[in-house]
Design a protein around this motif. Structure first.
Motif, PDB file in Angstrom:
ATOM      1  N   VAL A   1       0.848  -1.190   0.000  1.00  0.00           N
ATOM      2  CA  VAL A   1       0.000   0.000   0.000  1.00  0.00           C
ATOM      3  C   VAL A   1       0.887   1.245   0.000  1.00  0.00           C
ATOM      4  CG1 VAL A   1      -1.845  -1.174   1.272  1.00  0.00           C
ATOM      5  CG2 VAL A   1      -0.143   0.149   2.518  1.00  0.00           C
ATOM      6  N   CYS A   2       0.319   2.361  -0.431  1.00  0.00           N
ATOM      7  CA  CYS A   2       1.026   3.631  -0.344  1.00  0.00           C
ATOM      8  C   CYS A   2       0.014   4.767  -0.267  1.00  0.00           C
ATOM      9  CB  CYS A   2       1.986   3.829  -1.510  1.00  0.00           C
ATOM     10  SG  CYS A   2       1.197   3.904  -3.120  1.00  0.00           S
ATOM     11  N   ILE A   3       0.449   5.885   0.312  1.00  0.00           N
ATOM     12  CA  ILE A   3      -0.382   7.075   0.450  1.00  0.00           C
ATOM     13  C   ILE A   3       0.213   8.176  -0.410  1.00  0.00           C
ATOM     14  CG2 ILE A   3      -1.278   8.827   2.036  1.00  0.00           C
ATOM     15  CD1 ILE A   3      -1.145   6.791   4.260  1.00  0.00           C
ATOM     16  N   SER A   4      -0.623   8.824  -1.206  1.00  0.00           N
ATOM     17  CA  SER A   4      -0.159   9.898  -2.077  1.00  0.00           C
ATOM     18  C   SER A   4       0.003  11.192  -1.285  1.00  0.00           C
ATOM     19  CB  SER A   4      -1.154  10.113  -3.215  1.00  0.00           C
ATOM     20  OG  SER A   4      -2.355  10.682  -2.716  1.00  0.00           O
ATOM     21  N   ASP A   5       0.620  12.168  -1.910  1.00  0.00           N
ATOM     22  CA  ASP A   5       0.775  13.474  -1.273  1.00  0.00           C
ATOM     23  C   ASP A   5      -0.580  14.091  -0.941  1.00  0.00           C
ATOM     24  OD1 ASP A   5       3.491  13.399  -1.248  1.00  0.00           O
ATOM     25  OD2 ASP A   5       3.788  14.740  -2.967  1.00  0.00           O
ATOM     26  N   GLY A   6      -1.613  13.699  -1.693  1.00  0.00           N
ATOM     27  CA  GLY A   6      -2.950  14.222  -1.437  1.00  0.00           C
ATOM     28  C   GLY A   6      -3.738  13.437  -0.417  1.00  0.00           C
ATOM     29  N   GLY A   7      -3.128  12.400   0.182  1.00  0.00           N
ATOM     30  CA  GLY A   7      -3.813  11.629   1.223  1.00  0.00           C
ATOM     31  C   GLY A   7      -4.657  10.487   0.707  1.00  0.00           C
ATOM     32  N   ASP A   8      -4.482  10.092  -0.570  1.00  0.00           N
ATOM     33  CA  ASP A   8      -5.216   8.958  -1.137  1.00  0.00           C
ATOM     34  C   ASP A   8      -4.434   7.668  -0.930  1.00  0.00           C
ATOM     35  OD1 ASP A   8      -7.317  10.546  -2.143  1.00  0.00           O
ATOM     36  OD2 ASP A   8      -6.140  11.054  -3.925  1.00  0.00           O
ATOM     37  N   LEU A   9      -5.171   6.558  -0.778  1.00  0.00           N
ATOM     38  CA  LEU A   9      -4.544   5.255  -0.534  1.00  0.00           C
ATOM     39  C   LEU A   9      -4.633   4.382  -1.779  1.00  0.00           C
ATOM     40  CD1 LEU A   9      -3.255   3.386   1.650  1.00  0.00           C
ATOM     41  CD2 LEU A   9      -5.540   2.446   2.006  1.00  0.00           C
ATOM     42  N   TYR A  10      -3.489   3.793  -2.154  1.00  0.00           N
ATOM     43  CA  TYR A  10      -3.429   2.854  -3.267  1.00  0.00           C
ATOM     44  C   TYR A  10      -2.997   1.492  -2.731  1.00  0.00           C
ATOM     45  CZ  TYR A  10      -3.871   6.832  -6.424  1.00  0.00           C
ATOM     46  OH  TYR A  10      -4.336   7.946  -7.084  1.00  0.00           O
TER      47      TYR A  10
END
Length: 396
Positions: free
Chosen positions: A237-246
């Protein structure tokens, strides 16, 4: 800041099995499976003399290492399998030297970072010297930033077992690195994500099930800067700079937060007679819609997961087959395998949908960090500040 744990506790890595040891309980499972968040207590607490503040927690399957703030550095305390013997063997290098900055624990070794060196201690032996060590330049001696955040170290990373040190290309400009069961995820300072290792469950995110010997960029995330990464047993998993989770990888237990056939089948194995009759009376259009439901066993590409509506994510962590994330407003969400209570919902049920852990909201606590062990979860929380709005004074 208070630390809590829940999940697998067979070796007392969350709370001491005092009642079981004294023969005070008839069901050992109540001590093995901690389904409600339980506040962690360091060894000195039971004597009423603990004055240490827990900075962070590291966990393996059977052990927990707690880093306690002490003066300008930290000391490390162990809990879990053979903790008393392991703690005694490491007392000389950990507790008395006090300047420990970080720790990384596996089933066989405890790795410690000091200002000038890194040491790995064999937890299965009682040696008075580390089984492996490496010197590092202090920040005052180095012209570059040499801050160490395990398993990342200057020039490479530390593995869970020998050989410990693995080099990384300086061209990667690494910001963070995390190790899964059989794979690794690397985050660069520019927000690019690289993965390598075993790929049999899609955990590398390259669209296939092929393994990679060298770091390879996750092309599906290219152009979207990421802020943090985490790796589970066979998922990522990872979190984008905008706070979204992938999310991507294996979803057998719903650890990606995507529909899991295994969990849905398990929940349907005990239908009531009334539910069966209702299903028989359902119209054909409803049955057709149910048959069209899509289940995901392996997600080989990163997929966007909506965890909490209208709320960004601050941090995320992965267990072997579960995931936990903290939102920007201090709520904790968990999902995946829950057989040992590691989801914190005070049940032993698994879930393929992110659910808020109500314990902290009910206690008016703001979650600030989460660290997953393979089968358990540890969280840090602070008391919410209550703002009292005072009405303005009337003008004279």
């Amino acid at each position: 800041m208070r630390w809590f744990g829940f999940g697998f506790n067979a070796f007392g890595q969350i709370c001491c099995n005092e009642r079981f040891e004294k023969g005070g309980i008839s069901d050992p499972a109540k001590e093995v499976k901690v389904s409600a968040p339980t506040e962690l207590r360091c060894r000195e607490d039971r004597n009423g003399s603990c004055c240490l503040k827990t900075k962070t927690v590291r966990a393996s399957w059977s052990r927990r290492a707690s880093l306690h703030v002490h003066g300008d550095g930290c000391c490390v305390c162990l809990a879990g399998f053979e903790a008393s013997a392991s703690h005694q063997s490491c007392d000389t290098c950990v507790v008395e030297r006090r300047e420990c900055k970080d720790a990384f624990i596996s089933e066989s070794h405890l790795t410690l970072v000091f200002p000038d060196r890194i040491e790995s201690w064999d937890l299965q032996k009682k040696d008075k010297t580390p089984s492996w060590s490496m010197k590092i330049l202090s920040q005052s001696e180095s012209s570059v930033d040499s801050v160490v955040k395990l398993p990342l170290v200057p020039g490479g990373f530390i593995a869970a077992k020998p050989p410990f040190f693995h080099r990384l290309s300086p061209h990667l400009q690494v910001k963070n690195l995390t190790l899964g069961g059989e794979h690794a995820i690397l985050l660069t300072v520019t927000g690019a994500v690289y993965t390598w290792g075993q790929g049999s469950h899609g955990q590398l995110g390259h669209g296939g099930l092929v393994s990679e010997e060298e770091p390879r960029t996750v092309e599906a995330l290219w152009g979207m800067p990421m802020n943090s990464v985490a790796a589970g047993g066979w998922h990522s998993v990872c979190i984008s700079d905008g706070g979204d989770l992938y999310v991507w990888g294996w979803n057998e237990s719903g650890q990606l937060g995507l529909p899991s056939r295994g969990l849905r089948k398990a929940s349907q194995q005990k239908p009531s007679q009334q539910a069966e009759e209702l299903c028989q009376d359902a119209d054909t259009s409803g049955a057709a819609q149910k048959q069209e439901e899509v289940f995901i066993s392996i997600q080989a590409f990163p997929a966007l997961l909506d965890v909490a509506p209208s709320c960004e994510l601050r941090t995320v962590s992965c267990g072997s087959r579960h995931t936990a994330a903290v939102t920007s407003n201090g709520d904790l969400y968990t999902w995946g395998w829950g057989e040992y209570g590691q989801l914190g919902h005070q049940t032993l049920e698994s879930s393929d949908e992110p659910q808020c852990v109500e314990f902290f909201k009910t206690g008016q606590m703001h979650v600030v960090d989460v660290i997953c062990g393979p089968w358990n979860t540890f969280t840090a929380a602070v008391k919410e500040e209550i703002t009292i709005n005072t009405p303005p004074k009337p003008l004279d």
